[in-house]
Write an enzyme that holds these catalytic residues in place. Structure first.
Site, PDB file in Angstrom:
ATOM      1  N   SER A 249      -8.809  -0.810   7.268  1.00 50.44           N
ATOM      2  CA  SER A 249      -8.694  -1.800   8.334  1.00 50.44           C
ATOM      3  C   SER A 249      -7.247  -1.962   8.791  1.00 50.44           C
ATOM      4  CB  SER A 249      -9.234  -3.160   7.862  1.00 50.44           C
ATOM      5  OG  SER A 249      -8.503  -3.614   6.735  1.00 50.44           O
TER       6      SER A 249
ATOM      7  N   LYS B 271       0.809  -1.225   0.000  1.00 43.09           N
ATOM      8  CA  LYS B 271       0.000   0.000   0.000  1.00 43.09           C
ATOM      9  C   LYS B 271       0.843   1.276   0.000  1.00 43.09           C
ATOM     10  CE  LYS B 271      -4.437  -1.375   0.409  1.00 43.09           C
ATOM     11  NZ  LYS B 271      -5.549  -0.887  -0.417  1.00 43.09           N
TER      12      LYS B 271
END
Length: 315
Positions: free
Chosen positions: A78, A54
């Site tokens: 999350s 990410k």
């Protein structure tokens, strides 16, 4: 800010972010090769900045947001997306707020806080995440970076494909990756499809997701959130930007795995490679370990993340 997903924008994103992003290594294990019956390579994104892929898209998004004079950046996550965006924002000097479901792993929440993000908790549903995030974004005036359905994230993730092709392009016939909201999957599928379409991209999912039914028949998953140990892919639907890309490149290459298969894959990686990956990364390997098509001889598995609580035990 760019609104186009393209090879050129992915190249630009790589150039924009390369000085701060790791070119992660590729590993192999003879024991795993023997068990699988193929030459398996692992792209170690769990060793990336913030412990997941990410960071690639988040840094690209944060840099472009700052160029547009954004007051700050905000997202719901999350865990891995939140940590990555918080890190990226800290690196370039932007405030950051992350909306987090109450059931997110503690290690990931603490990671966000360590990168100086303001953490706001919400209920563990996609609707709660999206509503809370929209409310906070309006209140703060921050630029919203969607974890899945975001052009700058998708273009930013493409740097991993350039690396894989440079490191092992002649040694692989397929790529297996875990699929959640579809941003990473769309990035890899799009760029491989344009640069080396002979390499097949397999999307590995928890069986409850049933992504093939969407790509082949247009039928969405009935659940809003998946019940899986792979916490990074609990989102049941892929983004609207991702869906047409996945339909074009991956309609026949979706692999569904059971929860026990994820656990067994996780255990094998931990014990044979000594790499402390998270369950979501093991999901991709479970696709190879249990469901590899016979014609696939040289798969590369992207180990997408390594953010797992220190007291996590495989039950």
């Amino acid at each position: 800010m760019t609104t186009k997903i393209s090879v050129e924008e992915m190249e630009a994103a790589r150039n924009r972010t390369s000085s701060l992003i790791h070119n992660t290594p590729i590993m192999k294990s003879d024991k795993i090769n023997d068990k699988v019956g193929a030459k398996v390579l692992f792209k170690c994104e769990h060793l990336q900045k913030t412990g997941s892929f990410k960071a690639r898209g988040a840094l690209n998004s944060a840099i472009l947001a700052k160029e547009q004079n954004a007051k700050g950046v905000i997202a719901h996550s999350s865990g891995n997306h939140g940590q990555a965006l918080a890190w990226a924002a800290q690196k370039i000097g932007l405030p950051c707020t992350i909306v987090v479901p109450k059931n997110a792993p503690n290690s990931k929440v603490e990671g966000m806080k360590e990168y100086n993000a303001d953490v706001v908790f919400c209920e563990p549903t996609m609707s709660s995440r999206e509503i809370t995030c929209a409310e906070m974004a309006e209140k703060l005036g921050y630029y919203y970076v969607d974890p899945h359905n975001c052009v700058t994230m998708i273009n930013g993730h493409g740097s991993i494909v350039f690396e894989v092709l440079e490191q092992a392009g002649d040694e692989i016939d397929s790529i297996f990756l875990s699929v959640g909201g579809g941003g990473f999957a769309a990035s890899v599928a799009f760029l491989i499809g344009n640069l080396n379409p002979d390499i097949a991209v397999y999307l590995v999912e928890p069986e409850e997701k049933n992504l093939a039914n969407l790509l082949e028949n247009g039928v969405q998953c009935a659940s809003e959130t998946l019940n899986t140990i792979a916490d990074g892919v609990r989102v049941s639907h892929v983004g609207s930007l991702c869906e047409p890309i996945l339909k074009k490149y991956c309609t026949r290459t979706v692999v569904s795995v059971k929860e026990e298969e994820i656990k067994e894959a996780l255990n094998l990686i931990w014990t044979r490679t000594k790499q402390r990956i998270e369950p979501t990364a093991a999901l991709a390997f479970a696709g190879v370990l249990y469901h590899k098509p016979d014609h696939v001889k040289k798969p590369l598995v992207i180990l997408c993340g390594g953010n797992v609580d220190t007291d996590y035990v495989i039950n």
